[in-house]
Design a protein around this motif. Structure first.
Motif, mmCIF file in Angstrom:
data_model
loop_
_atom_site.group_PDB
_atom_site.id
_atom_site.type_symbol
_atom_site.label_atom_id
_atom_site.label_comp_id
_atom_site.label_asym_id
_atom_site.label_seq_id
_atom_site.Cartn_x
_atom_site.Cartn_y
_atom_site.Cartn_z
ATOM 1 N N ILE A 47 29.447 35.597 38.985
ATOM 2 C CA ILE A 47 29.734 36.979 39.356
ATOM 3 C C ILE A 47 30.744 37.577 38.378
ATOM 4 O O ILE A 47 31.714 36.926 37.996
ATOM 5 C CB ILE A 47 30.238 37.076 40.813
ATOM 6 C CG1 ILE A 47 30.467 38.526 41.236
ATOM 7 C CG2 ILE A 47 31.458 36.206 41.038
ATOM 8 C CD1 ILE A 47 30.714 38.702 42.738
ATOM 9 N N VAL A 48 30.479 38.818 37.969
ATOM 10 C CA VAL A 48 31.401 39.577 37.125
ATOM 11 C C VAL A 48 31.727 40.853 37.885
ATOM 12 O O VAL A 48 30.829 41.627 38.220
ATOM 13 C CB VAL A 48 30.782 39.911 35.750
ATOM 14 C CG1 VAL A 48 31.743 40.762 34.919
ATOM 15 C CG2 VAL A 48 30.393 38.637 35.007
ATOM 16 N N SER A 49 33.036 41.050 38.148
ATOM 17 C CA SER A 49 33.452 42.221 38.917
ATOM 18 C C SER A 49 34.848 42.671 38.496
ATOM 19 O O SER A 49 35.726 41.841 38.224
ATOM 20 C CB SER A 49 33.462 41.894 40.413
ATOM 21 O OG SER A 49 34.039 42.949 41.155
ATOM 22 N N GLN A 50 35.044 43.963 38.502
ATOM 23 C CA GLN A 50 36.355 44.549 38.228
ATOM 24 C C GLN A 50 37.381 44.071 39.259
ATOM 25 O O GLN A 50 38.577 44.005 38.964
ATOM 26 C CB GLN A 50 36.251 46.081 38.250
ATOM 27 C CG GLN A 50 37.503 46.782 37.785
ATOM 28 C CD GLN A 50 37.814 46.498 36.310
ATOM 29 O OE1 GLN A 50 36.919 46.511 35.470
ATOM 30 N NE2 GLN A 50 39.070 46.245 35.996
ATOM 31 N N ALA A 51 36.925 43.700 40.436
ATOM 32 C CA ALA A 51 37.832 43.237 41.499
ATOM 33 C C ALA A 51 38.618 41.992 41.097
ATOM 34 O O ALA A 51 39.663 41.702 41.683
ATOM 35 C CB ALA A 51 37.032 42.948 42.775
ATOM 36 N N PHE A 52 38.144 41.270 40.086
ATOM 37 C CA PHE A 52 38.805 40.034 39.657
ATOM 38 C C PHE A 52 39.810 40.259 38.522
ATOM 39 O O PHE A 52 40.493 39.324 38.116
ATOM 40 C CB PHE A 52 37.775 38.999 39.231
ATOM 41 C CG PHE A 52 36.790 38.660 40.321
ATOM 42 C CD1 PHE A 52 37.217 38.359 41.601
ATOM 43 C CD2 PHE A 52 35.433 38.657 40.066
ATOM 44 C CE1 PHE A 52 36.314 38.050 42.603
ATOM 45 C CE2 PHE A 52 34.523 38.344 41.052
ATOM 46 C CZ PHE A 52 34.963 38.039 42.332
ATOM 47 N N GLU A 53 39.919 41.485 38.050
ATOM 48 C CA GLU A 53 40.857 41.809 36.966
ATOM 49 C C GLU A 53 42.278 41.422 37.376
ATOM 50 O O GLU A 53 42.762 41.796 38.446
ATOM 51 C CB GLU A 53 40.796 43.301 36.658
ATOM 52 C CG GLU A 53 41.615 43.714 35.459
ATOM 53 C CD GLU A 53 40.996 43.283 34.151
ATOM 54 O OE1 GLU A 53 41.747 42.851 33.263
ATOM 55 O OE2 GLU A 53 39.761 43.374 34.015
ATOM 56 N N GLY A 54 42.936 40.640 36.525
ATOM 57 C CA GLY A 54 44.314 40.251 36.759
ATOM 58 C C GLY A 54 44.515 39.165 37.803
ATOM 59 O O GLY A 54 45.645 38.813 38.125
ATOM 60 N N LYS A 55 43.430 38.639 38.352
ATOM 61 C CA LYS A 55 43.508 37.600 39.377
ATOM 62 C C LYS A 55 43.333 36.222 38.737
ATOM 63 O O LYS A 55 42.586 36.059 37.782
ATOM 64 C CB LYS A 55 42.409 37.788 40.429
ATOM 65 C CG LYS A 55 42.413 39.134 41.124
ATOM 66 C CD LYS A 55 43.484 39.189 42.177
ATOM 67 C CE LYS A 55 43.331 40.352 43.107
ATOM 68 N NZ LYS A 55 43.922 41.573 42.674
ATOM 69 N N SER A 56 44.029 35.232 39.294
ATOM 70 C CA SER A 56 43.869 33.859 38.830
ATOM 71 C C SER A 56 42.539 33.294 39.331
ATOM 72 O O SER A 56 41.903 33.880 40.228
ATOM 73 C CB SER A 56 45.019 32.984 39.345
ATOM 74 O OG SER A 56 44.884 32.772 40.746
ATOM 75 N N ARG A 57 42.170 32.178 38.779
ATOM 76 C CA ARG A 57 40.936 31.517 39.205
ATOM 77 C C ARG A 57 40.997 31.206 40.704
ATOM 78 O O ARG A 57 40.029 31.421 41.436
ATOM 79 C CB ARG A 57 40.743 30.237 38.396
ATOM 80 C CG ARG A 57 39.497 29.485 38.736
ATOM 81 C CD ARG A 57 39.367 28.269 37.831
ATOM 82 N NE ARG A 57 38.223 27.497 38.233
ATOM 83 C CZ ARG A 57 37.984 26.267 37.841
ATOM 84 N NH1 ARG A 57 38.815 25.665 37.014
ATOM 85 N NH2 ARG A 57 36.928 25.627 38.242
ATOM 86 N N ILE A 58 42.119 30.712 41.169
ATOM 87 C CA ILE A 58 42.268 30.374 42.587
ATOM 88 C C ILE A 58 42.170 31.625 43.459
ATOM 89 O O ILE A 58 41.501 31.618 44.504
ATOM 90 C CB ILE A 58 43.598 29.636 42.838
ATOM 91 C CG1 ILE A 58 43.538 28.251 42.198
ATOM 92 C CG2 ILE A 58 43.912 29.529 44.330
ATOM 93 C CD1 ILE A 58 44.840 27.497 42.200
#
Length: 91
Positions: A47-58
């Motif tokens: 999945i590729v999403s802007q919601a993951f920007e700046g978030k760690s893998r965990i």
């Protein structure tokens, strides 16, 4: 609705992904823990999403686990997650 379709629907609604691929890998786990006849127990998500920007893998994995809490509690035995923000290179 199949488990795969439910995963796609929930992830699409929660994260509005630029891309999403959900693979049922249950056939690769026949005879192992959690496998059931008919499959739909082991999945891999890309999945590729802007919601993951700046978030760690965990943090990303936790976000997905929350969105799929019902499936993880009921029918999904294993979920491999590959979550990225747009423009990131695959890990």
């Amino acid at each position: 609705m199949s488990t795969r379709d439910a995963i796609i629907k929930k992830l699409s609604e929660a994260f509005m992904p630029e891309s999403l691929e959900v693979q049922d890998e249950s056939h690769l786990h026949e005879g192992h823990a959690g496998h059931r006849p008919g499959g739909e127990t082991h999945f891999r998500v890309y999945i590729v999403s802007q919601a993951f920007e700046g978030k760690s893998r965990i943090e990303r994995h936790r976000m997905i686990n929350v969105a799929l809490a019902q499936e993880l509690a009921d029918s999904v035995h294993a979920l491999a997650i590959h979550a990225q923000a747009p423009g990131e290179r695959p890990r």
